[in-house]
Design an enzyme around this catalytic site. Structure first.
Site, PDB file in Angstrom:
ATOM      1  N   ARG A 177      11.440  -7.252   4.710  1.00 39.24           N
ATOM      2  CA  ARG A 177      11.775  -5.551   5.248  1.00 39.24           C
ATOM      3  C   ARG A 177      12.310  -5.349   6.434  1.00 39.24           C
ATOM      4  O   ARG A 177      13.120  -4.366   6.555  1.00 39.24           O
ATOM      5  CB  ARG A 177      10.272  -5.111   5.073  1.00 39.24           C
ATOM      6  CG  ARG A 177      10.344  -3.549   5.425  1.00 39.24           C
ATOM      7  CD  ARG A 177       8.916  -3.029   5.360  1.00 39.24           C
ATOM      8  NE  ARG A 177       8.177  -3.323   6.480  1.00 39.24           N
ATOM      9  CZ  ARG A 177       6.740  -2.855   6.393  1.00 39.24           C
ATOM     10  NH1 ARG A 177       6.091  -2.394   5.335  1.00 39.24           N
ATOM     11  NH2 ARG A 177       5.975  -3.255   7.777  1.00 39.24           N
ATOM     12  N   ARG A 227      11.779  -1.319  12.416  1.00 38.88           N
ATOM     13  CA  ARG A 227      10.525  -0.824  13.058  1.00 38.88           C
ATOM     14  C   ARG A 227      10.360  -1.540  14.414  1.00 38.88           C
ATOM     15  O   ARG A 227      10.445  -3.127  14.351  1.00 38.88           O
ATOM     16  CB  ARG A 227       9.430  -1.140  12.130  1.00 38.88           C
ATOM     17  CG  ARG A 227       9.103   0.031  11.171  1.00 38.88           C
ATOM     18  CD  ARG A 227       8.053  -0.059  10.277  1.00 38.88           C
ATOM     19  NE  ARG A 227       6.626  -0.366  10.948  1.00 38.88           N
ATOM     20  CZ  ARG A 227       5.638  -0.214  10.149  1.00 38.88           C
ATOM     21  NH1 ARG A 227       5.634  -0.003   8.753  1.00 38.88           N
ATOM     22  NH2 ARG A 227       4.507  -0.707  10.651  1.00 38.88           N
ATOM     23  N   ARG A 258      -0.559  -8.474  14.135  1.00 37.88           N
ATOM     24  CA  ARG A 258      -0.950  -7.234  13.151  1.00 37.88           C
ATOM     25  C   ARG A 258      -1.906  -7.890  12.105  1.00 37.88           C
ATOM     26  O   ARG A 258      -2.739  -7.345  11.664  1.00 37.88           O
ATOM     27  CB  ARG A 258       0.156  -6.542  12.225  1.00 37.88           C
ATOM     28  CG  ARG A 258       0.802  -5.509  13.340  1.00 37.88           C
ATOM     29  CD  ARG A 258       2.133  -5.146  13.019  1.00 37.88           C
ATOM     30  NE  ARG A 258       2.265  -4.335  11.760  1.00 37.88           N
ATOM     31  CZ  ARG A 258       3.317  -4.326  10.992  1.00 37.88           C
ATOM     32  NH1 ARG A 258       4.403  -4.995  11.282  1.00 37.88           N
ATOM     33  NH2 ARG A 258       3.436  -3.653  10.001  1.00 37.88           N
ATOM     34  N   LYS A 308       0.847  -1.179   0.012  1.00 38.21           N
ATOM     35  CA  LYS A 308       0.006   0.045   0.074  1.00 38.21           C
ATOM     36  C   LYS A 308       0.829   1.300  -0.244  1.00 38.21           C
ATOM     37  O   LYS A 308       0.706   2.153  -0.854  1.00 38.21           O
ATOM     38  CB  LYS A 308      -0.857   0.160   1.277  1.00 38.21           C
ATOM     39  CG  LYS A 308      -2.006  -0.702   1.423  1.00 38.21           C
ATOM     40  CD  LYS A 308      -2.720  -0.312   2.781  1.00 38.21           C
ATOM     41  CE  LYS A 308      -2.219  -0.169   3.982  1.00 38.21           C
ATOM     42  NZ  LYS A 308      -1.439  -1.139   4.630  1.00 38.21           N
ATOM     43  N   ARG A 312      -8.998   1.822   9.781  1.00 37.78           N
ATOM     44  CA  ARG A 312      -8.479   0.624  10.130  1.00 37.78           C
ATOM     45  C   ARG A 312      -9.677  -0.318  10.735  1.00 37.78           C
ATOM     46  O   ARG A 312      -9.545  -1.516  11.196  1.00 37.78           O
ATOM     47  CB  ARG A 312      -7.679   0.731  11.120  1.00 37.78           C
ATOM     48  CG  ARG A 312      -6.018   0.409  11.048  1.00 37.78           C
ATOM     49  CD  ARG A 312      -5.339  -0.089  10.012  1.00 37.78           C
ATOM     50  NE  ARG A 312      -3.944  -0.647  10.544  1.00 37.78           N
ATOM     51  CZ  ARG A 312      -2.988   0.010  10.174  1.00 37.78           C
ATOM     52  NH1 ARG A 312      -2.749   1.091   9.397  1.00 37.78           N
ATOM     53  NH2 ARG A 312      -1.855  -0.640  10.676  1.00 37.78           N
TER      54      ARG A 312
HETATM   55  P1  AMP Z   1       1.212   0.802   9.240  1.00 35.93           P
HETATM   56  O1  AMP Z   1       2.449   1.900   9.313  1.00 35.93           O
HETATM   57  O2  AMP Z   1      -0.133   1.647   8.558  1.00 35.93           O
HETATM   58  O3  AMP Z   1       1.555  -0.404   9.461  1.00 35.93           O
HETATM   59  O4  AMP Z   1       0.890   1.256  11.051  1.00 35.93           O
HETATM   60  C1  AMP Z   1       1.600   0.918  12.108  1.00 35.93           C
HETATM   61  C2  AMP Z   1       0.789   0.881  13.243  1.00 35.93           C
HETATM   62  O5  AMP Z   1       0.445   2.304  13.700  1.00 35.93           O
HETATM   63  C3  AMP Z   1      -0.283  -0.162  13.554  1.00 35.93           C
HETATM   64  O6  AMP Z   1       0.037  -1.356  13.639  1.00 35.93           O
HETATM   65  C4  AMP Z   1      -1.314   0.809  14.541  1.00 35.93           C
HETATM   66  O7  AMP Z   1      -0.690   0.330  15.829  1.00 35.93           O
HETATM   67  C5  AMP Z   1      -0.920   2.038  14.334  1.00 35.93           C
HETATM   68  N1  AMP Z   1      -1.970   2.630  13.437  1.00 35.93           N
HETATM   69  C6  AMP Z   1      -1.719   3.097  12.201  1.00 35.93           C
HETATM   70  N2  AMP Z   1      -2.918   3.557  11.568  1.00 35.93           N
HETATM   71  C7  AMP Z   1      -3.977   3.212  12.347  1.00 35.93           C
HETATM   72  C8  AMP Z   1      -5.245   3.315  12.562  1.00 35.93           C
HETATM   73  N3  AMP Z   1      -5.948   4.067  11.596  1.00 35.93           N
HETATM   74  N4  AMP Z   1      -6.028   3.292  13.799  1.00 35.93           N
HETATM   75  C9  AMP Z   1      -5.255   2.611  14.898  1.00 35.93           C
HETATM   76  N5  AMP Z   1      -3.789   2.458  14.763  1.00 35.93           N
HETATM   77  C10 AMP Z   1      -3.100   2.736  13.720  1.00 35.93           C
END
Ligand code: AMP
Length: 195
Positions: free
Chosen positions: A127, A140, A151, A13, A88
């Site tokens: 990654r 990360r 996740r 994405k 989400r």
């Molecule tokens: P991502 O970079 O999109 O994989 O997000 C990393 C982490 O950020 C996720 O596993 C959540 O802990 C938090 N996060 C990102 N976007 C959201 C969202 N829309 N709602 C809640 N937590 C989020």
């Protein structure tokens, strides 16, 4: 063009959203990036989010809804935006609906990248290894195998229903995210051309 990119962790994405950002001159708004920046800066939101993110859980809805609601008001969103990693879960999707109605904004499309879970695990672990070797960025906190499985579970349970929510509105476009990256980009562009 107002878009949402949906897809599990590792579906590509972020990469695809960055390409569409450049092609359409609309900003990619990644809640994950914004939250990581808040953690790095040690803000109140960052302190609240740090441990939740490291576990792979979702930070509270009101936090991310607040961030996005404010961010889409910025001048660079005048032409549109790409929401990457938001909404989400269903309650965020419903809250976003309310925010958009209030601001008089219509979504154009929700692009979902579908990927086989086995492939996702291999991609994300790769990654993690690559960023572990990159001393500037470092790994990360949530790219450990345990957090990754969590996740993916959170995605299945909470985020996958968001696709149905937008399918019912008739704006969901599901694409095969397992093709070559350039091919996926091409398919997204073709889907956007007919909007
Ligand atoms: P991502 O970079 O999109 O994989 O997000 C990393 C982490 O950020 C996720 O596993 C959540 O802990 C938090 N996060 C990102 N976007 C959201 C969202 N829309 N709602 C809640 N937590 C989020």
């Amino acid at each position: 063009m107002k878009l949402i990119f949906l897809g599990p962790p590792g579906a590509g994405k972020g990469t695809q959203a960055a390409r569409i950002e450049a092609a359409y001159d609309i900003p990619q708004l990644s809640t994950g990036d914004m939250l990581r920046a808040a953690v790095a800066a040690g803000t109140e939101i960052g302190k609240q989010a740090k441990d939740i993110m490291a576990r792979g859980d979702l930070v509270p809805d009101d936090v991310v809804v607040g961030i996005i609601s404010e961010r889409i008001e910025a001048a660079d969103c005048a032409n549109g935006f790409i929401l990457d990693g938001f909404p989400r879960n269903l309650s965020q999707a419903r809250a976003l609906d309310g925010v958009l109605v209030e601001k008089g904004i219509d979504l154009d499309a929700v692009i979902e990248l579908a990927v086989d879970p086995e492939i996702l695990i291999a991609r994300i672990l790769k990654r993690a290894q690559e960023s572990a070797q990159d001393s500037a960025q470092g790994p990360r906190d949530d790219d450990t195998e345990e957090a990754l499985h969590h996740r993916l579970r959170v995605y299945e349970e909470q985020t996958a229903p968001v696709a149905d929510f937008y399918a019912e509105k008739g704006i969901l476009r599901t694409l095969d995210g397992m093709q070559e990256m350039d091919e996926v980009t091409q398919q997204i562009r073709s889907a956007l051309e007919v909007i």
